[in-house]
Design a protein around this motif. Structure first.
Motif: not given
Length: 807
Positions: A169-177, A196-202
């Motif tokens: 699972i890849a999260v980037r570009g300010g995404a937040h799943p 990347g900045e503002h990218s996040g994951l919970e």
């Protein structure tokens, strides 16, 4: 072209206006559908690139999961741009440059969708899309499993990535799943990657395993929060943070990791709560670089499978451990480099094979209300600039409680060391430190052992039941105030008078600089070896050189020793005449095979130096690796120091010295013996002559990899193998000494024997000659024992037949 039909139930403003239509293709059905319509797809394979732009329901027939395949030749098989529902479909992609299922807008629901593909990504969420993805499976060995990009988000519930050619699972570009109860495994990259900045994951209740990269990788100012997650069986690190990454792990389990369980670098921050780290091959927590920080609370780190510290803090990083447990590890906590800091509060460090806490290279450690049990060394402050505080800590069941060396300057307050095997507190090699209200009980050695004139301060310290004594100090050593001991000797120094009378316990010492010798009640029965050096030899250097000349062979060795002796003697005479004398370094390297007389020459060399007034006694102390290297770090320094002390005034002969620096040294403690020895040779250069000996090739390697050692020695003397004629002469000397004689022909037989004898690693030169003589005597005895009345010749003559068989 479709292999089935699509039945569309159209929904109007009233249920009475619902109607059903059938279409030959999915595209036609989607074109005809309106928001709220349900498209039920008949089983079959549909080679179409679908775009869902209305809030419809697109599903396969009930009771037939996987019977509907969306599988175009290229491009994106399924694109969703609305708040649609997609259920029970099988999506297959073939385009390595495009995703298999793309969600670009809206808040759709994807339920029980299986993606089997070799695409750039299995499921991709972009932009403002916020899907809810339930029970979906992705199998994509060609790319990313699930990608959430460019501000995308959504919730993934009970989803599984069964294979991924890149990240699971890849999260980037300010995404937040948000991930709930998901599983990621068999990925070739990281399991979870957030960049990347503002990218996040919970992630809650998720599992990551069997991945070739890191289990969780957070980089480039990204952030993540994992709760009740498992990360295990990775090929690389378990969790990696880099470049201002922020991660919170709560109630998580990181285990079965061959590398670092958790690795932080470049100003990253980790908060670790109620989590477990176990079965890791390198560090459990590895924290690097200024600004990098880990805060661990109520965590457990244990069961290391490698040979590295459980917690490693270096290059200016910070670690805080509160109410944590670290156990069953090689070393518990290593803090290295100026600016690095570890704060440990109310924590347990136990079952540590080597050192529980090590502070070096200017680092700082603060331990409050901690418990250290079953370790080789409790805490070791190693060198200049290293320090910190141990307050209200207990150390139990260790070899050495606390070691302070090489200018380190910690503060220890109200700490208790119980049952150390060797010493409670040991200070040497310029260590400093302040000890206030500390206590040692039931030590197998000393309670407080301060040597080398270290300027340690002890105030209100106490010892009880210490086997070798409560306090052992060097002359002009520590500052001591109001310290007590139940030992009859109280506090003593190496300069204690041998006639000092014991006094009744307890004893109290109160002193200042320069008054150590005035402390009452110093014990004579425990005086160190330095106060009882052997008597100086009575023979002159000429007599000793005469004995050297009687040795068989060794002509080049004799020349070297005579040249050294002449230099020293002439230097002494020049000094007496008021002239400058050339500096002669007396430490030597002896190289050569076993049995060539190295130990004998070392003994004679010491006696020569004593006869010239260079050494006080000239006695020989012979040691090897086993005498210097302990089973843990602290004991090695102590053993080396004690061996050096026994040799004061004489020669310290280290046989097979190369064993202190094996080729695959790694974390070998022999290096500690070398470091200690080099400093002692420099600090006490006039008191002891050191001779290191061993095989020629091995000693050359030993000196080349230890330039600090090589610089301490003046010259190398090579002991060559004995020639057959010299071996014969040794046998003749042995026979003469033991009142035997060689019969006519026996000498010639011995020459042939020694010439034919294999000269492999087992060949012992002079030792072999002596063993040959002993074998001849044994065979002679077996032969003569059969005689009823042997003559004198029978009892003394050795014949060629008494020679042993060649090996």
């Amino acid at each position: 072209m479709a292999q089935g039909t699509v039945q569309v139930t159209h929904t109007g403003t009233s249920r009475w206006r619902r109607r059903t239509g059938e279409y030959a293709s999915l595209a036609a059905a989607l074109e005809a559908a309106s928001d709220g319509d349900v498209l039920t797809i008949a089983p079959g394979t549909y080679r179409e690139n679908l775009v869902v732009q209305r809030a419809v329901t697109l599903r396969g027939p009930e009771g037939s999961p996987g019977s509907v395949r969306i599988a175009p030749a290229d491009g994106v098989p399924l694109t969703v741009r609305s708040s649609a529902v997609v259920q029970d479909l099988h999506v297959e992609g073939q385009d390595s440059a495009a995703p298999a299922l793309l969600v670009e807008d809206g808040a759709p629901e994807l339920i029980d969708v299986r993606v089997v593909t070799r695409s750039a990504s299995g499921i991709e969420v972009r932009g403002g899309a916020r899907p809810t993805v339930r029970r979906c499976t992705v199998d994509n060995p060609g790319g990313i499993g699930i990608a959430v990009l460019d501000g995308g988000g959504g919730v993934f519930e009970e989803c599984e990535v069964v294979a991924a050619g890149q990240s699971g699972i890849a999260v980037r570009g300010g995404a937040h799943p948000r991930l709930e109860r998901c599983r990621v495994h068999h990925a070739s990259g990281a399991g979870l990657s957030v960049t990347g900045e503002h990218s996040g994951l919970e992630a809650i209740g998720c599992e990551v395993y069997e991945v070739k990269g890191s289990g969780v990788q957070i980089t480039g100012r990204a952030a993540a929060h994992l709760t009740d997650c498992d990360v295990h069986r990775t090929t690389s690190d378990g969790v990696t943070l880099d470049t201002d990454a922020v991660l919170t792990l709560a109630d998580c389990r990181i285990h079965d990791i061959p590398e670092n369980a958790i690795d932080l670098r470049s100003r990253s921050v980790l908060t670790l709560t109620r989590s477990t780290v176990r079965q890791f091959g390198r560090n459990g927590l590895s924290v690097w670089d200024p600004g990098t920080r880990v805060d661990a609370n109520q965590c457990e780190i244990h069961d290391s499978t490698g040979d590295y510290p459980a917690v490693w803090v270096s290059d200016g990083a910070t670690a805080v451990l509160e109410s944590c447990r670290v156990h069953d590890v090689p070393d518990a906590l290593f803090v290295l480099d100026r600016g690095s800091r570890a704060d440990v509060v109310d924590s347990d460090l136990s079952q540590v094979r080597n050192t529980a806490v090590s502070v070096s290279d200017g680092a700082t450690a603060q331990l409050d209300d901690c418990r250290i049990r079953d370790a080789a060394t409790g805490a070791w402050f190693r060198d200049h600039g290293s320090g910190g505080t141990l307050a209200n800590c207990t150390v139990d069941g260790v070899q050495t409680g606390v070691i302070v060396t090489k200018g380190a300057d910690p503060t220890l307050e109200r700490c208790t060391v119980t049952s150390p095997a060797e010493a409670g507190f040991y200070v040497s090699a310029g260590g400093r430190g302040s000890l206030h209200g500390c206590r040692v009980t039931d030590s197998g050695g000393y309670g407080f052992h301060v040597i080398d004139g270290c300027r340690t301060t002890l105030k209100k310290c106490r010892t009880e039941r210490c086997a070798r004594g409560g306090f052992e100090f060097a002359e002009d050593g520590p500052l001591v105030e109001d310290c007590t001991s139940d030992e009859s000797g109280g506090v003593r120094t190496a300069a204690a008078s041998a006639a000092a009378a014991p006094e009744a316990a307890p004893q109290t010492a109160k002193q200042s600089v320069g008054l150590l010798g005035a402390i009452p009640g110093q014990r004579a029965d425990l005086a160190p070896a330095t106060t009882t050096a052997p008597e100086p030899p009575s023979r002159s250097s000429k007599d000793v050189l005469g004995e050297l000349d009687t040795l068989v062979g060794l002509e080049s060795v004799k020349r070297e020793v005579r040249a050294l002796t002449d230099m020293i003697e002439v230097g002494r005479r020049r000094q007496l005449a008021g002239l400058k004398a050339a500096s002669v370094r007396r430490h030597l390297v002896f190289t050569g095979s076993p049995g060539t007389g190295k130990t004998t020459v070392a003994r004679l060399y010491g006696e020569i130096l004593a006869s010239l007034g260079v050494l006080e006694s000239g006695h020989l102390v012979e040691v090897s690796r086993v005498d210097l290297v302990g089973e843990h770090i602290g004991s090695t320094a102590i053993r080396t120091q004690e061996a050096f002390d026994r040799a004061r005034g004489g020669v310290l002969f280290i046989d097979e010295a190369y064993a202190l620096s094996p080729e695959d040294s790694g974390r070998d403690f022999g290096r500690e013996a070398i470091d200690t020895l080099v400093k002692l040779m420099e600090d006490h250069r006039e008191a002891v002559v050191v001779i290191v000996a061993g095989y020629t090739a091995e000693m050359q390697r030993f000196l080349s990899v230890n330039p600090g050692v090589a610089s301490r020695f003046s010259r190398t003397i090579t002991f060559g193998d004995y020639a057959p004629e010299e071996l014969l002469r040794i046998v003749e000397q042995q026979a003469e000494e033991h009142e035997y004689h060689l019969d006519t022909g026996t000498g010639e037989a011995l020459l042939k024997y020694f010439t034919a004898l294999p000269k492999g690693p087992a060949f012992g030169n002079g030792r072999t000659a002596r063993q040959t003589f002993e074998a001849m005597v044994e065979r002679h005895a077996g032969r003569v024992a059969q005689f009823e009345e042997p003559s004198k010749d029978d009892l003394t003559l050795l014949y060629p037949e008494d020679l042993p068989e060649l090996p």
